[in-house]
Design a protein around this motif. Structure first.
Motif, PDB file in Angstrom:
ATOM      1  N   HIS A 234       0.845  -1.203   0.000  1.00 22.58           N
ATOM      2  CA  HIS A 234       0.000   0.000   0.000  1.00 22.58           C
ATOM      3  C   HIS A 234       0.881   1.255   0.000  1.00 22.58           C
ATOM      4  O   HIS A 234       0.893   2.010   0.968  1.00 22.58           O
ATOM      5  CB  HIS A 234      -0.922   0.005   1.220  1.00 22.58           C
TER       6      HIS A 234
ATOM      7  N   THR B 163     -13.179  -2.047   4.277  1.00 24.79           N
ATOM      8  CA  THR B 163     -13.588  -0.951   3.419  1.00 24.79           C
ATOM      9  C   THR B 163     -13.564  -1.486   1.989  1.00 24.79           C
ATOM     10  O   THR B 163     -12.790  -2.395   1.675  1.00 24.79           O
ATOM     11  CB  THR B 163     -12.662   0.269   3.588  1.00 24.79           C
ATOM     12  N   THR B 164     -14.425  -0.953   1.132  1.00 22.37           N
ATOM     13  CA  THR B 164     -14.636  -1.589  -0.179  1.00 22.37           C
ATOM     14  C   THR B 164     -13.352  -1.593  -1.013  1.00 22.37           C
ATOM     15  O   THR B 164     -13.050  -2.561  -1.701  1.00 22.37           O
ATOM     16  CB  THR B 164     -15.770  -0.886  -0.943  1.00 22.37           C
ATOM     17  N   ARG B 165     -12.590  -0.493  -0.915  1.00 22.79           N
ATOM     18  CA  ARG B 165     -11.356  -0.438  -1.710  1.00 22.79           C
ATOM     19  C   ARG B 165     -10.436  -1.609  -1.339  1.00 22.79           C
ATOM     20  O   ARG B 165      -9.875  -2.284  -2.195  1.00 22.79           O
ATOM     21  CB  ARG B 165     -10.655   0.899  -1.459  1.00 22.79           C
ATOM     22  N   GLU B 166     -10.318  -1.848  -0.026  1.00 25.35           N
ATOM     23  CA  GLU B 166      -9.433  -2.918   0.446  1.00 25.35           C
ATOM     24  C   GLU B 166      -9.994  -4.287   0.041  1.00 25.35           C
ATOM     25  O   GLU B 166      -9.253  -5.178  -0.354  1.00 25.35           O
ATOM     26  CB  GLU B 166      -9.271  -2.846   1.967  1.00 25.35           C
TER      27      GLU B 166
ATOM     28  N   ARG C  92     -11.865  -4.976  -2.550  1.00 31.62           N
ATOM     29  CA  ARG C  92     -11.664  -5.154  -3.999  1.00 31.62           C
ATOM     30  C   ARG C  92     -10.265  -5.627  -4.341  1.00 31.62           C
ATOM     31  O   ARG C  92     -10.064  -6.389  -5.288  1.00 31.62           O
ATOM     32  CB  ARG C  92     -11.877  -3.801  -4.706  1.00 31.62           C
ATOM     33  N   GLU C  93      -9.300  -5.162  -3.556  1.00 34.63           N
ATOM     34  CA  GLU C  93      -7.901  -5.487  -3.869  1.00 34.63           C
ATOM     35  C   GLU C  93      -7.632  -6.991  -3.869  1.00 34.63           C
ATOM     36  O   GLU C  93      -6.704  -7.446  -4.532  1.00 34.63           O
ATOM     37  CB  GLU C  93      -6.962  -4.819  -2.856  1.00 34.63           C
TER      38      GLU C  93
END
Ligand code: NAP
Length: 444
Positions: free
Chosen positions: A50, A201-204, A206-207
């Motif tokens: 990250h 969290t959605t970003r995490e 999705r990864e």
């Protein structure tokens, strides 16, 4: 001149220093850290893959380089300097020491070899100096990561990453070697509640789907939502986005990649099993009752795994000399003023996770620190001035005690050495993890 010590150079401590710099009068701040390197969890907690989040260290560095701020690294409050002694040198002390230890599952088998905390695993792969290089060998085929928060997501993603993906990060050589030799094929993320209640969290989240060599598998049955979850989705956009991402994966057949991340919902660990070391994790199916509370259904199954990583949250440790609420795992406070039996302790303040518990993202600490500093600055007229007014006295005292203080110039030397090692191998940076080496480099 106002003299304030901030204990902890992670985001909470540095945002506190930043807010204190807005004090109208003259101020000298010492930001003290037990580690020879600054930035707390930004250096030792943010996942190595990250880089954008890691780059927050540049903002923190700008504060620590201000002329009214001194960074005093490698100074452990408690052993090198007692909290009580600090009142001789500082008009006020702000504790921003975070939440250093893991929470437990409290299930049988939790202490078997092969059951580890995310705190230790994360500290190891982030190169924390107190973590031995050989602490982990990634020789399991299947791993269970318990928890459905961002720490669990980070750990699962790291374990399912390819060596090439990790080469692009700043992980230490021994960490890259361990991941390159990893035998892990299946990573099971275990969530005791449903997909709508997951804390990723959605970003995490999705990864997980962006990994080069891993498929993500979700059982479509876990996405048949109950009333409690449907109700939650109407009011929580983050949960809706998460469920959409999960639906996408549930509808996508695996591409046959060499690794797999399996997401299990409504699965509560009830025991870790194994003869002398972890060989499995026993799960009980859960469901929401009509009153909305989570209940075990009695339906059990066992997943064969050789490593279990507990990522079920952190808690703070008490600091000798400071009040502590053991049940809540935080320092009791009112608007950042440390309280004992409900009354403020003069000159003592708290910020960050030690104040509010392990919640929120890095930016949350900005607002939190401002609240604490507002209280401190309101109190300035009534603070008892520290008897020692010469800022060098504390440095002399630490030197007499044989403490090698790492100042900003010392850290800058380490920083330059890490970047140089990275350049030599075509990597962004290579972390140096050995405390003695960090201290040796900081003396140059
Ligand atoms: P967290 O978000 O509180 O998640 C903890 C997870 O553990 C929850 O899913 C919780 O389930 C589960 N859990 C707790 N006790 C359990 C038990 N006995 N058995 C099974 N599961 C259990 O905590 P975290 O992941 O440690 O993260 C801490 C904070 O750091 C969070 O605010 C997080 O967002 C932040 N962080 C952010 C990032 C990022 O932005 N990339 C990375 C890392 C951390 P329940 O919900 O059912 O309690």
């Amino acid at each position: 001149m106002l003299r304030v010590a901030v204990v902890g150079s992670g985001p909470a401590g540095v945002y506190t220093a930043e807010a204190l710099l807005r004090y109208g009068g003259e101020v000298l701040l010492d930001v003290i850290d037990g580690l020879p390197a600054p930035f707390g969890l930004v250096r030792y907690g943010v996942a190595p893959d990250h880089p954008r989040t890691q780059s927050i260290s540049a903002t923190l560095a700008a504060v620590l380089q201000q002329p009214s701020v001194r960074f005093l690294g490698n100074v452990h409050i408690g052993s090198d300097l007692k909290l009580e002694e600090m009142r001789d040198h500082y008009d006020a002390v702000v504790v921003a020491t975070g939440a250093a230890v893991d929470r437990h599952l409290d299930v049988p088998g939790e202490d078997l070899p092969g059951s580890v905390s995310a705190t230790d695993l994360v500290a190891w792969y982030c190169g924390h100096p107190d973590t031995p290089p050989d602490l982990f060998r990634l020789d399991a085929r299947s791993v269970a990561v318990v928890g459905a928060g961002n720490v669990a997501g980070d750990v699962a993603r790291m374990l399912a990453s390819s060596p090439e993906e990790l080469r692009a990060t700043d992980v230490a050589d021994h960490v890259l070697a361990a991941f390159s030799a990893s035998t892990v094929e299946d990573v099971h993320l275990i969530a005791r509640r449903g997909p709508a209640q997951a804390k990723f969290t959605t970003r995490e989240l999705r990864e997980l789907g962006d990994l080069a060599e891993a498929d993500v598998l979700v059982d479509p049955a876990d996405l048949e939502l109950d009333d409690v979850s449907r109700e939650l989705l109407t009011s929580n956009a983050g949960a809706r986005r998460n469920v959409d991402v999960l639906r996408g994966w549930a509808e996508t057949p695996p591409a046959g990649r060499p690794r797999r991340v399996h997401l299990h919902f409504f699965a509560k660990p009830i025991a870790l099993t194994g003869d002398g070391r972890v060989e499995g994790i026993q799960l009980e199916r859960t469901a929401f009752g009509p009153d909305g509370s989570l209940k075990g259904t009695g339906e059990q199954r066992e997943l064969p795994v050789q490593l279990v990583v507990r990522a079920v949250g952190y808690r703070s440790l008490p600091l000798p000399g400071l009040p502590f609420d053991a049940e809540a795992g935080v320092v009791p406070h009112k608007d950042g003023r440390v309280c004992l039996d409900g009354a403020p302790v003069p000159g003592a303040y708290v910020a960050g996770w030690a104040k509010r518990g392990p919640t929120g993202v890095i930016g949350t600490n900005k607002h939190d620190a401002r609240e604490t500093v507002r209280s401190l600055l309101e109190d300035v007229p009534s603070l008892t001035p520290a008897p020692q007014r010469d800022p060098d006295t504390i440095l002399r005292l630490l030197a007499e005690r044989g403490v090698q203080v790492v100042d900003w110039a010392g850290w800058a030397a380490v920083d330059a050495a890490e970047l140089e090692r990275g350049r030599a191998q075509g990597r962004p940076r290579i972390k140096i993890t050995d405390r003695a080496e960090l201290l040796r480099l900081s003396r140059q």
